[in-house]
Scaffold this motif. Sequence first.
Motif, mmCIF file in Angstrom:
data_model
loop_
_atom_site.group_PDB
_atom_site.id
_atom_site.type_symbol
_atom_site.label_atom_id
_atom_site.label_comp_id
_atom_site.label_asym_id
_atom_site.label_seq_id
_atom_site.Cartn_x
_atom_site.Cartn_y
_atom_site.Cartn_z
ATOM 1 N N CYS A 43 20.958 -27.425 29.999
ATOM 2 C CA CYS A 43 21.536 -27.844 31.279
ATOM 3 C C CYS A 43 20.484 -28.307 32.273
ATOM 4 C CB CYS A 43 22.366 -26.709 31.879
ATOM 5 S SG CYS A 43 21.383 -25.273 32.385
ATOM 6 N N GLY A 44 19.240 -27.908 32.054
ATOM 7 C CA GLY A 44 18.153 -28.370 32.936
ATOM 8 C C GLY A 44 17.908 -27.494 34.152
ATOM 9 N N VAL A 45 18.670 -26.400 34.297
ATOM 10 C CA VAL A 45 18.492 -25.544 35.472
ATOM 11 C C VAL A 45 17.087 -24.930 35.498
ATOM 12 C CG1 VAL A 45 19.231 -23.383 36.586
ATOM 13 C CG2 VAL A 45 20.931 -25.051 35.867
ATOM 14 N N THR A 79 14.555 -27.294 36.684
ATOM 15 C CA THR A 79 14.731 -27.632 38.097
ATOM 16 C C THR A 79 14.200 -26.531 39.006
ATOM 17 O OG1 THR A 79 16.720 -28.827 37.467
ATOM 18 C CG2 THR A 79 16.444 -28.365 39.806
ATOM 19 N N VAL A 80 14.481 -25.270 38.640
ATOM 20 C CA VAL A 80 14.070 -24.186 39.549
ATOM 21 C C VAL A 80 12.597 -23.800 39.391
ATOM 22 C CG1 VAL A 80 16.402 -23.206 39.671
ATOM 23 C CG2 VAL A 80 14.755 -22.271 38.019
ATOM 24 N N ASP A 97 11.766 -16.992 37.622
ATOM 25 C CA ASP A 97 12.904 -17.732 38.203
ATOM 26 C C ASP A 97 13.742 -18.416 37.124
ATOM 27 O OD1 ASP A 97 12.122 -16.934 40.666
ATOM 28 O OD2 ASP A 97 11.594 -18.927 41.434
ATOM 29 N N ILE A 143 14.355 -17.355 34.252
ATOM 30 C CA ILE A 143 15.174 -16.357 33.560
ATOM 31 C C ILE A 143 16.369 -15.955 34.426
ATOM 32 C CG2 ILE A 143 15.170 -14.063 32.489
ATOM 33 C CD1 ILE A 143 12.037 -14.497 32.229
ATOM 34 N N THR A 144 16.099 -15.659 35.689
ATOM 35 C CA THR A 144 17.213 -15.224 36.563
ATOM 36 C C THR A 144 18.201 -16.368 36.813
ATOM 37 O OG1 THR A 144 15.806 -15.614 38.472
ATOM 38 C CG2 THR A 144 16.063 -13.345 37.811
ATOM 39 N N SER A 145 17.727 -17.615 36.712
ATOM 40 C CA SER A 145 18.615 -18.748 36.988
ATOM 41 C C SER A 145 19.332 -19.265 35.749
ATOM 42 C CB SER A 145 17.823 -19.919 37.569
ATOM 43 O OG SER A 145 17.084 -19.510 38.665
ATOM 44 N N CYS A 146 18.938 -18.809 34.588
ATOM 45 C CA CYS A 146 19.505 -19.390 33.364
ATOM 46 C C CYS A 146 20.967 -18.984 33.205
ATOM 47 C CB CYS A 146 18.698 -18.935 32.150
ATOM 48 S SG CYS A 146 19.410 -19.523 30.601
ATOM 49 N N PRO A 147 21.884 -19.955 33.169
ATOM 50 C CA PRO A 147 23.309 -19.607 33.080
ATOM 51 C C PRO A 147 23.728 -19.108 31.696
ATOM 52 C CG PRO A 147 22.976 -21.883 33.828
ATOM 53 C CD PRO A 147 21.678 -21.399 33.281
ATOM 54 N N LEU A 158 20.377 -23.659 43.611
ATOM 55 C CA LEU A 158 20.641 -23.244 42.225
ATOM 56 C C LEU A 158 20.224 -21.804 41.925
ATOM 57 C CD1 LEU A 158 19.550 -26.069 39.761
ATOM 58 C CD2 LEU A 158 21.829 -25.062 39.968
ATOM 59 N N LYS A 159 18.973 -21.485 42.237
ATOM 60 C CA LYS A 159 18.427 -20.187 41.846
ATOM 61 C C LYS A 159 19.227 -19.041 42.451
ATOM 62 C CE LYS A 159 14.645 -17.902 43.365
ATOM 63 N NZ LYS A 159 13.298 -17.800 43.881
ATOM 64 N N ILE A 213 23.104 -19.012 41.210
ATOM 65 C CA ILE A 213 23.292 -18.587 39.813
ATOM 66 C C ILE A 213 22.899 -17.125 39.624
ATOM 67 C CG2 ILE A 213 22.581 -18.926 37.395
ATOM 68 C CD1 ILE A 213 22.404 -21.886 37.945
ATOM 69 N N SER A 214 21.757 -16.712 40.189
ATOM 70 C CA SER A 214 21.347 -15.314 39.980
ATOM 71 C C SER A 214 22.352 -14.368 40.640
ATOM 72 C CB SER A 214 19.924 -15.065 40.461
ATOM 73 O OG SER A 214 19.824 -15.324 41.829
ATOM 74 N N LYS A 257 25.455 -14.149 38.438
ATOM 75 C CA LYS A 257 25.194 -13.303 37.263
ATOM 76 C C LYS A 257 25.190 -11.827 37.648
ATOM 77 C CE LYS A 257 21.752 -14.780 34.541
ATOM 78 N NZ LYS A 257 20.477 -15.468 34.219
ATOM 79 N N ILE A 280 28.872 -18.429 34.052
ATOM 80 C CA ILE A 280 28.798 -19.874 34.283
ATOM 81 C C ILE A 280 29.106 -20.538 32.943
ATOM 82 C CG2 ILE A 280 27.289 -21.802 34.961
ATOM 83 C CD1 ILE A 280 26.056 -18.797 36.348
ATOM 84 N N ARG A 289 25.703 -32.489 35.644
ATOM 85 C CA ARG A 289 24.964 -33.083 36.764
ATOM 86 C C ARG A 289 25.614 -34.370 37.210
ATOM 87 N NH1 ARG A 289 18.604 -31.907 35.530
ATOM 88 N NH2 ARG A 289 18.377 -32.618 37.645
ATOM 89 N N PHE A 308 24.214 -30.611 41.102
ATOM 90 C CA PHE A 308 24.621 -29.819 39.939
ATOM 91 C C PHE A 308 26.071 -29.371 40.119
ATOM 92 C CE2 PHE A 308 20.189 -29.780 39.146
ATOM 93 C CZ PHE A 308 20.010 -29.415 37.818
#
Lengths: 291, 78
Positions: free
Chosen positions: A169-171, A174-175, A202, A204-208, B42-43, B46-47, B50, B56, B61, B66
Motif C-alpha cells: 500500500c505504500g504507507v 510514506t511515513v 513508525d 511498524i505502527t503505521s502498517c495496516p 497517516l501515522k 492508522i496507529s 489499530k 484497515i 491512493r 490516501f
Amino acid sequence: MNDADYKELKKGGMMRQAEAGLFSVRLHVVGGRLDTKQLQAIHDAADRFGRGEVHLTTRQGVEIPNVPHDSLSALKEHLAPSGVGVGVCGPTVRTVTACQGCKVCPSGVIDSPELADAVDREFYGKPVPHKFKVGISGCINNCMKAEENDAGIKGWIEPRWAGSTCTFCGVCQTVCPTKAIRTSEDGRAMIVDRDLCIGCGDCITSCPSGGMGEKSRGYRLYAGGKFGRVPFLGKRILGVLKTKEEAVAAISALLDFFRLHGKPKERFGDTLQRTGFPALETHVKEKAGQL
Amino acid sequence: MTTPLLDITGDICPMTFVKVKMGLQKIKPPGKLTVRLKEDALKNVISSLKTEGHRIATVSREGPIFVLEVEKNTKGKT
C-alpha cells in the motif's frame, strides 16, 4: 592549600569556587533520580553547610555550592546515610544521564535507568585520559542527546518486512522519516535500508496489514560526541545491541580503546579523529565479541 | 448499503483521529467507514485505529491522498 590539594579535591567532586575558601560540592546522581529521603538529606546539608541552595547541573546532577573547606568532611558524613555520595570531576567517567525509559515513558523502548545503573556501577569515577560522559536515551526521540556524549545510547526498534501479509500500500514508505524503505526492482518485496533507518518503528505502527513487523528492540551505540568549546556529534557504530549486557560490554570496550589511544586532556572524539572510527569498531568487536 | 465517507484532508492532528473516532461511533458494527486523508495524518490515524482494535481492510491512493477502508471493531467500544 596548594594546587595539588585542589586537584585532589576536584577529582572527588569538590570544586574550588571563585570566592576563596568556598567549594561547590558535586553529588553522585545517576540518571537524575533521587528519592525523597535523599532530597531531604540534600536539603538539610545545603542548609547546614552551604547557604541553603543547590545548583541543578546540565547533566541531571546536583551541586551544593558555598561550602567552606572545613565543612567538606562533615557534609559527606551527613549525606552518607541517605546513600547520596559525593560525585567526581577531572579525567574520569562522569555522571551517567538517562531518561525515564520504557517503564515510565510511553515512547520508551529500553529501560534507560536500569542501563544507567549498570554503567554507573561498572565505570563511574574510573580514570580515563579525559572526562568521559555517557548519556542514555530510551528511544529515538533522543531526549538525552546521545550524540553529545562520549558514549551515547538510544533505544532502537529494528523493522523486518514479512512479505506474506503485505499489500504494498505504500504507507510504510510514506511515513518513514528518512525514506529508508523502497520497493525491490521486481516489485515483490519491500527493502529497509539499515544505514538510513533510524529505528523509530513508525513503519511498524503505521502498517495496516502487519507486513512490516518488529525484528528486534535494542540499544544503538554512538561514540565520540562532545559539547564544550568545539562541539562534535558522536557517530553510530556497530549494529543493534540486543541486551543490556552487550551495551555495557561495548561501552567497556570504548573505554579500553580510549585508554589505549587517548592522550591526556584529549576528548574521546578527538582521539577518534586521529585513529578513525573503523579502528574503534574493530577493537570493540574483538573485545566485546561480535556485537 | 454504501460505505460512509469521511474526508479529513483539511484537518490537522489531533482533529484527524477525533473525527475518525466520531465517524466510527455513528456506525454499527461490523460496519465500515471510508476515510480520505493526507500523508501527514497517516501515522497517527492508522496507529490509533489499530490500538482501538479496528481493521484497515484496504488502502488506496488518489494522487497524494490516501483512502482507507476501515472495518469497525466488533468487540470493544469505539
